[in-house]
Design a protein around this motif. Structure first.
Motif, PDB file in Angstrom:
ATOM      1  N   GLN A 104     -29.219  31.202 -10.436  1.00 17.17           N
ATOM      2  CA  GLN A 104     -30.032  31.496  -9.257  1.00 17.17           C
ATOM      3  C   GLN A 104     -29.324  30.920  -8.048  1.00 17.17           C
ATOM      4  N   HIS A 107     -31.234  28.689  -2.282  1.00 18.09           N
ATOM      5  CA  HIS A 107     -32.240  29.292  -1.402  1.00 18.09           C
ATOM      6  C   HIS A 107     -33.339  28.275  -1.076  1.00 18.09           C
ATOM      7  N   HIS A 109     -37.831  28.450   0.155  1.00 18.02           N
ATOM      8  CA  HIS A 109     -38.985  29.347   0.088  1.00 18.02           C
ATOM      9  C   HIS A 109     -39.682  29.347   1.447  1.00 18.02           C
ATOM     10  N   HIS A 178     -32.337  24.746  -3.016  1.00 22.73           N
ATOM     11  CA  HIS A 178     -32.174  24.540  -4.460  1.00 22.73           C
ATOM     12  C   HIS A 178     -31.481  25.743  -5.088  1.00 22.73           C
TER      13      HIS A 178
HETATM   14 FE   LIG Z   1     -36.727  28.812  -5.730  1.00 23.66          FE
END
Ligand SMILES: [Fe+2]
Length: 210
Positions: A104, A107, A109, A178
């Motif tokens: 992942q 990014h 949020h 993260h």
């Molecule tokens: Fe996330």
């Protein structure tokens, strides 16, 4: 040698909350049964990562059960962040399925204050979540990362969560960068959520969220 004592004061630390075994094995199995197979949205950065559509906790029984279990801890973490036991709601919740080789990308949020992850499988040590300090702007950055330099909480730029296991909850401020590095283990399933308080009041200047 000076005998005068010195003191380093750790100003403005960033809180990350871990709740081990929030879900017992039976609940993990129930939630996993209900959500697996539904993660069919491709991730923009990894062919081996898929998601369910973002939903509310009312979308299914598994999300509702999770919402109930998570909420007291969200409220407690919110009290750490804002100094008050506010009325929180889970605004969005979704499933992440990270296949072997998946990752992942880094990014944050947006439009959220607390973000969290509930693990339905153990995370392989290669794929523990990593939190980052700000990556910098448009200016030059100086560092001293080399074999002689000892990393500490002040000079370190990132921090890897220790082992997370099925049933664990991890929460962090939504602004915190993260990522999850490439998964060299088995399929890794987690449920992520974003939470907001009903309002924030700064000396009478208040905003409401819904
Ligand atoms: Fe996330």
């Amino acid at each position: 040698m000076s005998q005068v004592a010195s003191q380093v004061i750790p100003l403005f630390p960033t809180p990350v909350m871990r709740v081990e075994k929030l879900l017992d094995a039976e609940t993990v199995a129930m939630v996993t049964d209900e959500v697996t197979g539904s993660a069919n949205l491709a991730n923009a950065f990894s062919d081996h990562l898929s998601h369910t559509p973002v939903a509310g906790v009312g979308a299914n029984d598994a999300f509702a059960r999770l919402g109930t279990l998570v909420m007291p801890h969200v409220t407690a973490f919110g009290e750490v962040l804002f100094g008050e036991a506010l009325a929180w709601q889970i605004k969005e919740i979704w499933v992440n399925v990270l296949e072997p080789g998946g990752r992942q990308a880094i990014h944050t949020h947006a439009n959220s204050f607390i973000s969290g992850v509930v693990y339905l499988t153990d995370a392989h040590p290669s794929a523990n979540i990593i939190f980052h300090k700000a990556l910098g702007g448009a200016g030059f950055i100086f560092g001293n990362s080399n074999p002689n330099a000892r990393v500490n909480a002040f000079n370190g730029g990132k921090w890897m969560m220790p082992q997370t296991s099925a049933g664990d909850l991890v929460m962090f401020p939504s602004y915190l960068l993260h990522e999850v590095p490439p998964n060299h283990g088995e399929r890794r399933i987690s449920i992520a959520f974003n939470a907001i308080p009903d309002r924030l009041d700064n000396h009478g200047y208040a905003v409401r969220f819904s």
